[in-house]
Design a protein around this motif. Sequence first.
Motif, short mmCIF file in Angstrom:
data_model
loop_
_atom_site.label_atom_id
_atom_site.label_comp_id
_atom_site.label_asym_id
_atom_site.label_seq_id
_atom_site.Cartn_x
_atom_site.Cartn_y
_atom_site.Cartn_z
N ARG A 175 25.53 -54.21 -49.60
CA ARG A 175 26.54 -53.15 -49.44
C ARG A 175 27.59 -53.56 -48.41
O ARG A 175 28.78 -53.30 -48.56
CB ARG A 175 25.86 -51.85 -49.03
CG ARG A 175 26.81 -50.70 -48.78
CD ARG A 175 26.66 -49.60 -49.79
NE ARG A 175 27.69 -48.60 -49.65
CZ ARG A 175 27.57 -47.47 -48.98
NH1 ARG A 175 26.43 -47.18 -48.38
NH2 ARG A 175 28.56 -46.63 -48.93
N GLY A 176 27.14 -54.21 -47.35
CA GLY A 176 28.06 -54.67 -46.32
C GLY A 176 29.08 -55.66 -46.85
O GLY A 176 30.25 -55.64 -46.46
N GLN A 177 28.67 -56.53 -47.78
CA GLN A 177 29.61 -57.49 -48.36
C GLN A 177 30.65 -56.78 -49.22
O GLN A 177 31.82 -57.15 -49.22
CB GLN A 177 28.88 -58.55 -49.18
CG GLN A 177 29.79 -59.68 -49.64
CD GLN A 177 30.50 -60.36 -48.47
OE1 GLN A 177 29.87 -60.81 -47.52
NE2 GLN A 177 31.83 -60.42 -48.53
N GLU A 178 30.22 -55.74 -49.93
CA GLU A 178 31.18 -54.95 -50.71
C GLU A 178 32.22 -54.31 -49.80
O GLU A 178 33.42 -54.34 -50.07
CB GLU A 178 30.44 -53.87 -51.51
CG GLU A 178 29.55 -54.41 -52.60
CD GLU A 178 28.62 -53.37 -53.20
OE1 GLU A 178 28.65 -52.19 -52.76
OE2 GLU A 178 27.86 -53.73 -54.11
N VAL A 179 31.73 -53.76 -48.68
CA VAL A 179 32.64 -53.14 -47.71
C VAL A 179 33.52 -54.20 -47.07
O VAL A 179 34.73 -54.00 -46.88
CB VAL A 179 31.84 -52.34 -46.66
CG1 VAL A 179 32.75 -51.84 -45.53
CG2 VAL A 179 31.11 -51.18 -47.31
N ALA A 180 32.95 -55.36 -46.76
CA ALA A 180 33.72 -56.45 -46.14
C ALA A 180 34.85 -56.92 -47.05
O ALA A 180 35.96 -57.20 -46.58
CB ALA A 180 32.79 -57.62 -45.79
N ASP A 181 34.58 -57.01 -48.34
CA ASP A 181 35.63 -57.42 -49.29
C ASP A 181 36.78 -56.42 -49.29
O ASP A 181 37.96 -56.80 -49.27
CB ASP A 181 35.06 -57.57 -50.70
CG ASP A 181 34.09 -58.73 -50.84
OD1 ASP A 181 34.08 -59.63 -49.97
OD2 ASP A 181 33.31 -58.72 -51.81
N LEU A 182 36.45 -55.14 -49.26
CA LEU A 182 37.48 -54.11 -49.21
C LEU A 182 38.20 -54.10 -47.87
O LEU A 182 39.42 -53.90 -47.81
CB LEU A 182 36.87 -52.74 -49.51
CG LEU A 182 36.35 -52.57 -50.94
CD1 LEU A 182 35.53 -51.29 -51.05
CD2 LEU A 182 37.49 -52.58 -51.93
#
Length: 89
Positions: A61-68
């Motif tokens: 989930r953190g990677q998804e947020v990081a991409d955004l």
Amino acid sequence: MPTIYEIRSFDAVARLGSMREAAKELLIADSTVSKHVGAIEAKASARLFTRVKRRFVTTKRGQEVADLARQCVEAHGALLAALAPVASQ
């Protein structure tokens, strides 16, 4: 809604894997970066980083947020550039 400062801190930690390195890059205190990341994790109601040895690694989930977050930081930079006055020649 996260502030641009929180987003920039989150992005820096995600890219660099270190709150200390993120703080150096952003020219702010380590504790400020920690507070910003904590605020985003609270808003997400989830842990977005895990500690692996001495590094911060994003969760799925953190990677998804990081991409955004990266997209937001880039868009913010583009906005600031578009708003900057054109130098006289």
